[in-house]
Write a protein that holds these residues in place. Sequence first.
Motif, PDB file in Angstrom:
ATOM      1  N   ASP A 253       0.823  -1.212   0.000  1.00 23.59           N
ATOM      2  CA  ASP A 253       0.000   0.000   0.000  1.00 23.59           C
ATOM      3  C   ASP A 253       0.856   1.261   0.000  1.00 23.59           C
ATOM      4  O   ASP A 253       0.511   2.255  -0.660  1.00 23.59           O
ATOM      5  CB  ASP A 253      -0.952   0.007   1.198  1.00 23.59           C
ATOM      6  CG  ASP A 253      -2.068  -1.024   1.066  1.00 23.59           C
ATOM      7  OD1 ASP A 253      -2.322  -1.478  -0.071  1.00 23.59           O
ATOM      8  OD2 ASP A 253      -2.683  -1.370   2.105  1.00 23.59           O
TER       9      ASP A 253
ATOM     10  N   ARG B  34       2.209   1.643  -3.550  1.00 25.18           N
ATOM     11  CA  ARG B  34       1.123   1.924  -4.481  1.00 25.18           C
ATOM     12  C   ARG B  34       0.635   3.363  -4.338  1.00 25.18           C
ATOM     13  O   ARG B  34       0.405   4.058  -5.335  1.00 25.18           O
ATOM     14  CB  ARG B  34      -0.041   0.960  -4.248  1.00 25.18           C
ATOM     15  CG  ARG B  34      -1.137   1.112  -5.322  1.00 25.18           C
ATOM     16  CD  ARG B  34      -2.373   0.391  -4.966  1.00 25.18           C
ATOM     17  NE  ARG B  34      -2.856   0.986  -3.713  1.00 25.18           N
ATOM     18  CZ  ARG B  34      -3.716   0.407  -2.908  1.00 25.18           C
ATOM     19  NH1 ARG B  34      -4.196  -0.771  -3.194  1.00 25.18           N
ATOM     20  NH2 ARG B  34      -4.108   0.994  -1.806  1.00 25.18           N
ATOM     21  N   ASP B  35       0.506   3.831  -3.072  1.00 26.10           N
ATOM     22  CA  ASP B  35       0.071   5.205  -2.853  1.00 26.10           C
ATOM     23  C   ASP B  35       1.090   6.199  -3.422  1.00 26.10           C
ATOM     24  O   ASP B  35       0.713   7.209  -4.033  1.00 26.10           O
ATOM     25  CB  ASP B  35      -0.160   5.473  -1.366  1.00 26.10           C
ATOM     26  CG  ASP B  35      -1.359   4.717  -0.815  1.00 26.10           C
ATOM     27  OD1 ASP B  35      -2.208   4.280  -1.623  1.00 26.10           O
ATOM     28  OD2 ASP B  35      -1.445   4.561   0.427  1.00 26.10           O
TER      29      ASP B  35
ATOM     30  N   TYR C 256       3.137   5.635  -5.910  1.00 22.94           N
ATOM     31  CA  TYR C 256       3.064   5.524  -7.369  1.00 22.94           C
ATOM     32  C   TYR C 256       1.850   6.293  -7.908  1.00 22.94           C
ATOM     33  O   TYR C 256       1.953   7.018  -8.902  1.00 22.94           O
ATOM     34  CB  TYR C 256       2.990   4.047  -7.775  1.00 22.94           C
ATOM     35  CG  TYR C 256       2.897   3.828  -9.257  1.00 22.94           C
ATOM     36  CD1 TYR C 256       3.971   4.104 -10.088  1.00 22.94           C
ATOM     37  CD2 TYR C 256       1.720   3.350  -9.834  1.00 22.94           C
ATOM     38  CE1 TYR C 256       3.888   3.896 -11.453  1.00 22.94           C
ATOM     39  CE2 TYR C 256       1.623   3.146 -11.187  1.00 22.94           C
ATOM     40  CZ  TYR C 256       2.707   3.421 -11.996  1.00 22.94           C
ATOM     41  OH  TYR C 256       2.622   3.240 -13.359  1.00 22.94           O
ATOM     42  N   LYS C 257       0.707   6.154  -7.261  1.00 17.97           N
ATOM     43  CA  LYS C 257      -0.486   6.894  -7.674  1.00 17.97           C
ATOM     44  C   LYS C 257      -0.268   8.397  -7.528  1.00 17.97           C
ATOM     45  O   LYS C 257      -0.738   9.188  -8.353  1.00 17.97           O
ATOM     46  CB  LYS C 257      -1.698   6.460  -6.848  1.00 17.97           C
ATOM     47  CG  LYS C 257      -2.256   5.120  -7.221  1.00 17.97           C
ATOM     48  CD  LYS C 257      -3.484   4.815  -6.380  1.00 17.97           C
ATOM     49  CE  LYS C 257      -4.116   3.519  -6.780  1.00 17.97           C
ATOM     50  NZ  LYS C 257      -5.315   3.231  -5.975  1.00 17.97           N
ATOM     51  N   SER C 258       0.429   8.793  -6.472  1.00 24.16           N
ATOM     52  CA  SER C 258       0.732  10.222  -6.266  1.00 24.16           C
ATOM     53  C   SER C 258       1.603  10.756  -7.390  1.00 24.16           C
ATOM     54  O   SER C 258       1.378  11.858  -7.898  1.00 24.16           O
ATOM     55  CB  SER C 258       1.427  10.397  -4.915  1.00 24.16           C
ATOM     56  OG  SER C 258       1.858  11.728  -4.745  1.00 24.16           O
TER      57      SER C 258
ATOM     58  N   LEU D 178       1.762   9.527 -10.457  1.00 25.34           N
ATOM     59  CA  LEU D 178       0.956   9.558 -11.685  1.00 25.34           C
ATOM     60  C   LEU D 178       0.037  10.777 -11.715  1.00 25.34           C
ATOM     61  O   LEU D 178      -0.277  11.310 -12.789  1.00 25.34           O
ATOM     62  CB  LEU D 178       0.129   8.278 -11.822  1.00 25.34           C
ATOM     63  CG  LEU D 178       0.870   7.003 -12.193  1.00 25.34           C
ATOM     64  CD1 LEU D 178      -0.100   5.825 -12.284  1.00 25.34           C
ATOM     65  CD2 LEU D 178       1.616   7.160 -13.494  1.00 25.34           C
ATOM     66  N   ALA D 179      -0.383  11.239 -10.547  1.00 26.55           N
ATOM     67  CA  ALA D 179      -1.236  12.421 -10.451  1.00 26.55           C
ATOM     68  C   ALA D 179      -0.432  13.705 -10.607  1.00 26.55           C
ATOM     69  O   ALA D 179      -1.004  14.797 -10.645  1.00 26.55           O
ATOM     70  CB  ALA D 179      -1.996  12.424  -9.136  1.00 26.55           C
TER      71      ALA D 179
ATOM     72  N   ASP E 250       5.962  12.885  -2.053  1.00 28.38           N
ATOM     73  CA  ASP E 250       5.460  11.616  -1.524  1.00 28.38           C
ATOM     74  C   ASP E 250       6.472  11.071  -0.525  1.00 28.38           C
ATOM     75  O   ASP E 250       7.494  11.705  -0.242  1.00 28.38           O
ATOM     76  CB  ASP E 250       5.166  10.617  -2.652  1.00 28.38           C
ATOM     77  CG  ASP E 250       6.370  10.332  -3.525  1.00 28.38           C
ATOM     78  OD1 ASP E 250       7.485  10.220  -2.989  1.00 28.38           O
ATOM     79  OD2 ASP E 250       6.196  10.207  -4.755  1.00 28.38           O
TER      80      ASP E 250
ATOM     81  N   THR F  37      10.234   5.876 -10.368  1.00 28.08           N
ATOM     82  CA  THR F  37       8.898   5.357 -10.646  1.00 28.08           C
ATOM     83  C   THR F  37       8.968   3.873 -10.994  1.00 28.08           C
ATOM     84  O   THR F  37       8.118   3.084 -10.554  1.00 28.08           O
ATOM     85  CB  THR F  37       8.258   6.137 -11.807  1.00 28.08           C
ATOM     86  OG1 THR F  37       8.286   7.544 -11.480  1.00 28.08           O
ATOM     87  CG2 THR F  37       6.820   5.722 -12.021  1.00 28.08           C
TER      88      THR F  37
ATOM     89  N   GLN G 158       6.104  -2.735  -5.809  1.00 31.69           N
ATOM     90  CA  GLN G 158       4.718  -3.213  -5.736  1.00 31.69           C
ATOM     91  C   GLN G 158       4.631  -4.681  -6.155  1.00 31.69           C
ATOM     92  O   GLN G 158       3.930  -5.471  -5.523  1.00 31.69           O
ATOM     93  CB  GLN G 158       3.823  -2.380  -6.647  1.00 31.69           C
ATOM     94  CG  GLN G 158       3.552  -0.974  -6.127  1.00 31.69           C
ATOM     95  CD  GLN G 158       2.682  -0.202  -7.088  1.00 31.69           C
ATOM     96  OE1 GLN G 158       1.567  -0.621  -7.386  1.00 31.69           O
ATOM     97  NE2 GLN G 158       3.192   0.918  -7.577  1.00 31.69           N
TER      98      GLN G 158
END
Length: 194
Positions: A93, A96-97, A99-101, A103-104, A109, A122, A129
């Motif tokens: 988690d 993943r969080d 990585y999503k940050s 991508l946004a 982070d 990245t 992950q």
Amino acid sequence: MKSRTSILFILFLLFVGPLFAQQDTLLVSAQKVVEEPAYEPYDPLSPARAAFYSAVLPGLGQAYNGKYWKIPVVYTALGIGVYFYIDNDQQYDRYRDAYKSRLAGKTTDEFSDANGEPIVSTNGLIEAQRFYQRNKEISVLVTLGLYALNIIDANVDAHLQQFNVSEDLSVKPAVDFDQYSGKTGYGLSLNYQF
């Protein structure tokens, strides 16, 4: 004639008398040998019952078999599997969080320094992950394997409790010295007393 009858009577007592006496002692000793040890009756459903209990609640089959010392071992093994699953899930988690940050479009982070420069790339986040996802899956498989082992242990232990282990059966190592060749032979001897 009277002396001949008395001699025959004495001979009869000498030869036939001990036979009756031996027969009495044989009957007494036969009665002592016939005594059988008391065994518990065989319950063919006991192993299935122990396996079912362990399937319903891990460790309950071991308690049914009277092996209470195995219950902490079962729960420790299952607890270790669950611990590693939860730890790998938390690590997954985190990556993943992050990585999503990224991508946004956010640069702040957990895996970036104070200036917004990434400490972990990245691609590194993607690999992390995958690593933790694989470890989560392995943790689930190991925990399920230990759960199945708990059931198998209860079943086998219940089977072995019904196995008759007699004191008359023994296996002992044996050493045999050959006098002619001067060599020593090693082996096992199986002794069974009737």
